[in-house]
Motif scaffolding. Structure first.
Motif, PDB file in Angstrom:
ATOM      1  N   LYS A 199     -27.128 -12.473 -50.227  1.00  0.00           N
ATOM      2  CA  LYS A 199     -25.716 -12.653 -50.568  1.00  0.00           C
ATOM      3  C   LYS A 199     -25.345 -14.129 -50.404  1.00  0.00           C
ATOM      4  O   LYS A 199     -25.619 -14.730 -49.365  1.00  0.00           O
ATOM      5  CB  LYS A 199     -24.872 -11.797 -49.628  1.00  0.00           C
TER       6      LYS A 199
ATOM      7  N   PRO B 196     -27.603 -20.445 -48.637  1.00  0.00           N
ATOM      8  CA  PRO B 196     -26.700 -20.528 -47.486  1.00  0.00           C
ATOM      9  C   PRO B 196     -27.438 -20.706 -46.163  1.00  0.00           C
ATOM     10  O   PRO B 196     -26.955 -21.425 -45.281  1.00  0.00           O
ATOM     11  CB  PRO B 196     -25.958 -19.181 -47.513  1.00  0.00           C
TER      12      PRO B 196
ATOM     13  N   LEU C  77     -29.899 -22.432 -45.462  1.00  0.00           N
ATOM     14  CA  LEU C  77     -30.279 -23.833 -45.261  1.00  0.00           C
ATOM     15  C   LEU C  77     -29.086 -24.773 -45.339  1.00  0.00           C
ATOM     16  O   LEU C  77     -29.193 -25.952 -45.010  1.00  0.00           O
ATOM     17  CB  LEU C  77     -31.303 -24.267 -46.316  1.00  0.00           C
ATOM     18  N   ASN C  78     -27.957 -24.247 -45.806  1.00  0.00           N
ATOM     19  CA  ASN C  78     -26.777 -25.081 -46.055  1.00  0.00           C
ATOM     20  C   ASN C  78     -27.124 -26.288 -46.928  1.00  0.00           C
ATOM     21  O   ASN C  78     -26.717 -27.417 -46.651  1.00  0.00           O
ATOM     22  CB  ASN C  78     -26.171 -25.564 -44.736  1.00  0.00           C
ATOM     23  N   ARG C  79     -27.860 -26.042 -47.946  1.00  0.00           N
ATOM     24  CA  ARG C  79     -28.375 -27.148 -48.733  1.00  0.00           C
ATOM     25  C   ARG C  79     -28.637 -26.670 -50.169  1.00  0.00           C
ATOM     26  O   ARG C  79     -29.059 -25.539 -50.364  1.00  0.00           O
ATOM     27  CB  ARG C  79     -29.698 -27.561 -48.112  1.00  0.00           C
TER      28      ARG C  79
ATOM     29  N   ASP D 188     -13.679 -27.506 -61.930  1.00  0.00           N
ATOM     30  CA  ASP D 188     -14.199 -27.922 -60.623  1.00  0.00           C
ATOM     31  C   ASP D 188     -14.874 -26.779 -59.850  1.00  0.00           C
ATOM     32  O   ASP D 188     -15.350 -26.974 -58.737  1.00  0.00           O
ATOM     33  CB  ASP D 188     -13.113 -28.591 -59.780  1.00  0.00           C
TER      34      ASP D 188
ATOM     35  N   THR E  92     -19.412 -27.244 -59.890  1.00  0.00           N
ATOM     36  CA  THR E  92     -20.005 -28.478 -59.377  1.00  0.00           C
ATOM     37  C   THR E  92     -20.934 -28.129 -58.211  1.00  0.00           C
ATOM     38  O   THR E  92     -20.897 -27.012 -57.690  1.00  0.00           O
ATOM     39  CB  THR E  92     -18.920 -29.450 -58.866  1.00  0.00           C
ATOM     40  N   ARG E  93     -21.724 -29.098 -57.782  1.00  0.00           N
ATOM     41  CA  ARG E  93     -22.621 -28.867 -56.641  1.00  0.00           C
ATOM     42  C   ARG E  93     -21.821 -28.605 -55.381  1.00  0.00           C
ATOM     43  O   ARG E  93     -22.207 -27.804 -54.541  1.00  0.00           O
ATOM     44  CB  ARG E  93     -23.541 -30.070 -56.452  1.00  0.00           C
ATOM     45  N   GLU E  94     -20.694 -29.286 -55.253  1.00  0.00           N
ATOM     46  CA  GLU E  94     -19.847 -29.073 -54.089  1.00  0.00           C
ATOM     47  C   GLU E  94     -19.293 -27.646 -54.100  1.00  0.00           C
ATOM     48  O   GLU E  94     -19.259 -26.977 -53.067  1.00  0.00           O
ATOM     49  CB  GLU E  94     -18.719 -30.109 -54.096  1.00  0.00           C
TER      50      GLU E  94
ATOM     51  N   ARG F 266     -19.186 -23.501 -51.743  1.00  0.00           N
ATOM     52  CA  ARG F 266     -18.034 -22.668 -51.366  1.00  0.00           C
ATOM     53  C   ARG F 266     -18.412 -21.246 -51.727  1.00  0.00           C
ATOM     54  O   ARG F 266     -18.699 -20.931 -52.871  1.00  0.00           O
ATOM     55  CB  ARG F 266     -16.783 -23.114 -52.127  1.00  0.00           C
ATOM     56  N   GLU F 267     -18.345 -20.379 -50.759  1.00  0.00           N
ATOM     57  CA  GLU F 267     -19.064 -19.127 -50.903  1.00  0.00           C
ATOM     58  C   GLU F 267     -18.328 -18.025 -51.647  1.00  0.00           C
ATOM     59  O   GLU F 267     -18.942 -17.083 -52.094  1.00  0.00           O
ATOM     60  CB  GLU F 267     -19.474 -18.627 -49.531  1.00  0.00           C
ATOM     61  N   SER F 268     -17.019 -18.070 -51.718  1.00  0.00           N
ATOM     62  CA  SER F 268     -16.358 -16.931 -52.355  1.00  0.00           C
ATOM     63  C   SER F 268     -15.818 -17.308 -53.714  1.00  0.00           C
ATOM     64  O   SER F 268     -15.765 -18.469 -54.047  1.00  0.00           O
ATOM     65  CB  SER F 268     -15.229 -16.430 -51.478  1.00  0.00           C
TER      66      SER F 268
END
Lengths: 250, 417
Positions: A80, A101, A103-105, A239, A242-244, A248-250
Motif C-alpha cells: 500500500k 514508502p 525507504l521514503n525515497r 501538481d 510530480t516527484r514531490e 504524498r500518500e493519499s
C-alpha cells in the motif's frame, strides 16, 4: 476461385486505400481526454494457476504523449502506498519514478530496465506508458476478427527516438469504434506479451476496455486487470503529478 | 517539544486527527503492520551471552487530507522485546534521544501544504537525500536506529522543509531546530564491541552532549538524460564520536566515555546516468568541521545498477579520504566503516509472492566481510514471512570484522493491514 480473387481484391483495395497512421491517429483522437481515473483490480495467474490479487488506483492528466500518470497500489496491504509516476513525452520514451514508502525515497526507472515486470504483475514498466502515434511507424497488414469484431491488423515499429524492448507490435483495432482489441508485442520473431482487451464499453463517449488480459508468453502467466470506477475528465491538478507529490500518500 | 506536556499535546493532536478521519473517509488513508522478529546468534559475545532475541513492533500510519492542498501525516510505533533493547517504562517518545528504543513512539507527525510547484512540510518527518545505496554520503537528515548495526531503520527528524519543483529542476531547503542523533548499540549488548582493557581499568558511560543549535541544508536537483544534484548541509553529525577522560578511583582507573556530535559542514553531490547496459551512479561529499576533535574527510560511492528479467543487480565501491585527522578517541561511524569496501546487492523475483535478496560488503583489505541472504514469502493478502541469514567475518580491528561473533539467522513474520 472467384471468391479468392474477390478477397484478394478487397484486401489489396483496403491496403491501398487506408493509411494505417490515420487509423491510429483516429483511435488516439477518440480517446483524448483531459484526465482519467480508475481503480484497477489485478489478478496475477502464474503458470501453475496460482492466483495473487493486487489493486491500484490510477490517475492521469492529459492524453497520450503529453500525459502524466500516477499509479498507486492500494492492496495487498504490504505494498500500500507504493507508487509509480509516469511522465509521457510526444517525442521520446517516458520518464518514470517509483516511490517506496518503506525507504521514503523515489527511484528513477532507467530506460534499460523498463522490460522488468512491474511489481510482480505481467505488465512491464514500458507497458504502463501511454503510446503516442508520433513515436511509431505503421503498416496495415490485413483485416481480422477478434472476439467477433472486425479489426484492422496494423504492425507498429518504434522509431529511433523511442527506446523499446519490443522490436515491433501487432495492433488489432476495431473497425466499428477504433478501440484496441489486442496488442501483440514481439522481440524479433519471439512473442513477448499479448494484451487482450475485452468488455469494451462506451464511457462518457469513449470506448474503453474494462478488462485487459496481459499474457507473458515466456513465463506463461497472465495478469487480468479489471477497470472499475472509471471516470474521464475529472478535475485534477498538474501538481499532483510530480516527484514531490509521489511522496504524498493519499 | 521536549516536555512531557508537549508530547501529550502532540499525542492528543494525533489521536484527534485519526479520530476525525471518519469525517473525511474519502481523503484518509492508513496502513500499518504487526511484526515479530526472532534472531538467533550461534555465538556468544564477551558482553552478551544471549543467543536469541525476540522483538515485536506494531506500526500505524495515517494520512489525512482535509483539503486538496493540505495533508497531515502521523505514525505511531509500539514495541516490546526480550532483550531490554526497548524501554520498559511506558512513555510516548517524540525526541528519539533515548539509549533504548522507546516502548511507544510518535514516529512521524507532520503537516504538508502544497500549492503549484511549492511544498512546505513541517513537523517530525523523514527527509532523504542522495541516490546511492548502502552508503549515501549526502543523506544528512537521516539518522538511524543502529541498535543492531546491520539491521537498521531510519528515524524521523523535527524539521521544516521547503520544496520547489518546476519542470526538470527541484530546489529544497531544510531547517531543523532540534538535533536527532542516531541510536547506537547498547554498551552491554553484542553490537557494542568494547575494547579489551588491562586489569584495573574500567569504562563508564558518561552520557551524551547533545548539540543545541539548529541544522540547515539545501539541495538542487536537475533531471534529464543525466540526473544530478548538488547539496549543502550545516549542522552536526548524527553519528557520535567519543571523548575519554580518565579518573583515578580507589579501585583503579575509570575512563569516562562521553558521546559528542561534532559540528560539520558538508558539500556534496550525486549523479545518475543511464547507458544501454546499466545505470551509473556516483555520490560524493566533503565533510569539514570547526571541531578539532573530528576528522575532516571525503566519502564517495560509485555504483552500477541493472535490472534484467527477474534479477536486479547493484554493485559498487565506496571510498574515503581523510583530509585532516581529528583528536577524538573513537567514532561510531557505519557510513565510514563501510568505505574502502566493495558493495553488492542482487535480488531475484521468483514469482508474484516470493523473492530472494543477497547483499554483501567486502573490505578491500579482506579484513571484514558481511553477507546477507534473505528469502521472503507473501502469504495471502496480509502475511509475509522472511528468513534472513547474515554471515559476518573478519578481524576485530575492522569495522565489519569486529562483529564476527554476530552472524545470525532471523525469522520475521509480519501482518500488514
Amino acid at each position: 476461385m472467384s471468391r479468392v480473387l474477390t478477397a484478394v481484391f478487397n484486401i489489396s483495395f483496403l491496403l491501398l486505400q487506408i493509411d494505417p497512421r490515420q487509423i491510429l491517429e483516429e483511435s488516439q483522437r477518440r480517446t483524448m481526454t483531459q484526465s482519467q481515473h480508475y481503480e484497477g483490480t489485478l489478478r496475477v495467474i502464474d503458470a501453475k494457476s496460482k492466483i495473487t490479487e493486487k489493486r491500484w488506483q490510477y490517475d492521469r492528466i492529459g492524453s497520450h504523449g503529453s500525459s502524466k500518470a500516477v499509479l498507486r497500489f492500494t492492496a495487498p496491504a504490504e505494498v500500500k502506498g507504493v507508487a509509480l509516476l509516469v511522465l509521457n513525452h510526444p517525442d521520446r520514451s517516458s520518464d518514470q519514478w517509483m516511490w517506496t514508502p518503506a525507504l521514503n525515497r523515489d527511484r528513477r526507472i532507467a530506460l534499460q530496465d523498463r522490460s522488468t515486470r512491474f511489481f510482480g504483475t505481467d505488465f512491464s514498466f514500458e507497458d504502463l506508458e501511454e503510446r503516442d502515434t508520433n513515436q511509431f511507424d505503421f503498416r496495415l497488414l490485413s483485416e481480422e476478427s477478434i472476439d467477433g469484431a472486425s479489426c484492422w491488423k496494423v504492425q507498429s515499429t518504434p522509431r529511433q527516438t523511442k527506446v523499446s524492448q519490443y522490436t515491433h507490435s501487432y495492433l488489432w483495432i476495431r473497425e466499428d469504434n477504433y478501440a484496441f482489441a489486442q496488442i501483440e508485442n514481439y522481440n524479433k520473431d519471439q512473442l513477448v506479451r499479448r494484451a487482450h482487451y475485452s468488455d469494451i464499453r462506451n464511457d462518457q463517449g469513449i470506448w474503453t476496455a474494462h478488462q485487459i488480459d496481459m499474457h507473458d508468453a515466456k513465463r506463461n502467466s497472465h495478469t487480468i486487470l479489471r477497470i472499475e470506477k472509471l471516470q474521464y475528465n475529472v478535475p485534477m491538478k498538474d501538481d499532483a503529478f510530480t516527484r514531490e507529490a509521489l511522496s504524498r500518500e493519499s | 517539544m521536549g516536555g512531557t506536556g508537549n508530547v501529550r499535546a502532540l499525542t492528543l493532536l494525533l489521536f484527534v486527527l485519526l479520530a476525525t478521519s471518519n469525517c473525511y473517509s474519502q481523503t484518509y488513508t492508513q496502513r500499518g503492520f504487526l511484526e515479530t522478529k526472532n534472531t538467533f546468534y550461534p555465538q556468544e559475545a564477551p558482553n552478551d551471552r544471549a543467543h536469541t532475541v525476540g522483538e515485536s513492533l506494531f506500526r500505524y500510519e495515517g494520512f489525512l487530507s482535509p483539503t486538496s492542498s493540505v495533508q497531515l501525516a502521523g505514525a505511531l510505533d509500539f514495541r516490546i522485546d526480550t532483550h531490554r533493547q526497548v524501554d520498559r517504562d511506558f512513555q510516548l517518545s517524540w525526541q528519539d534521544r533515548e539509549i533504548r528504543r522507546p516502548l511507544g513512539e510518535i514516529r512521524r507527525l507532520s503537516a504538508t501544504y502544497h500549492k503549484g510547484p511549492l511544498t512546505f512540510e513541517m513537523g517530525k518527518h523523514f527527509i532523504r537525500w542522495g541516490k546511492s545505496d548502502i552508503v549515501t554520503p549526502t543523506d544528512r537528515f537521516a539518522p538511524r536506529d543502529f541498535l543492531a548495526v546491520v539491521d537498521n531503520d531510519f528515524l524521523a527528524v523535527t524539521a521544516a522543509r521547503f520544496n520547489f519543483e518546476k519542470g526538470t529542476n527541484t530546489i529544497e531547503a531544510v531547517w531543523s531546530p532540534r538535533f536527532t542523533p542516531s541510536r547506537i548499540p547498547i554498551p552491554n549488548q553484542r553490537w557494542a564491541v568494547l575494547p579489551e582493557l588491562p586489569p584495573g581499568i574500567t569504562l563508564r558511560d558518561a552520557g551524551a552532549a547533545f548539540p543545541g543549535g539548529p541544522q540547515s541544508g539545501a539541495r538542487w536537483n536537475h533531471t534529464g538524460a543525466i540526473e544530478y544534484e548538488l547539496s549543502f548541509y550545516q549542522g552536526f553529525n548524527h553519528l557520535p564520536s567519543f571523548d575519554a577522560v580518565p579518573r583515578f578511583t580507589s579501585s583503579g582507573i575509570q575512563v569516562d566515555v562521553r558521546r559528542f556530535y561534532p559540528k560539520i559542514i558538508m558539500v556534496g553531490g550525486d549523479i545518475a546516468a543511464s547507458t544501454p547496459w546499466f545505470t551509473l551512479k556516483g555520490e560524493a561529499a566533503q565533510f569539514n568541521s570547526s571541531d578539532d576533535r573530528a576528522d575532516e574527510y571525503a566519502l564517495y560511492v560509485i555504483q552500477l545498477e541493472r535490472q534484467s528479467g527477474e534479477w536486479f543487480f547493484v554493485g559498487g565501491y565506496a571510498g574515503e579520504a581523510i583530509t585532516r585527522p581529528g583528536t577524538r578517541v573513537a567514532d561510531f561511524a557505519p557510513d565510514r566503516g563501510l568505505t574502502k569496501t566493495l558493495l553488492g546487492r542482487a535480488g531475484y523475483t521468483i514469482d508474484a509472492n516470493r523473492n530472494i535478496v543477497f547483499e554483501a560488503a567486502v573490505r578491500q583489505n579482506g579484513e571484514g566481510v558481511w553477507v546477507k541472504s534473505e528469502y521472503s514469502h507473501l502469504l495471502g493478502l496480509h502475511w509475509r514471512a522472511t528468513l534472513n541469514l547474515t554471515l559476518i567475518s573478519g578481524n576485530t580491528g575492522d569495522f565489519l570484522g569486529q562483529y564476527h561473533r554476530n552472524s545470525h539467522a532471523m525469522i520475521v513474520v509480519r501482518y500488514s493491514f
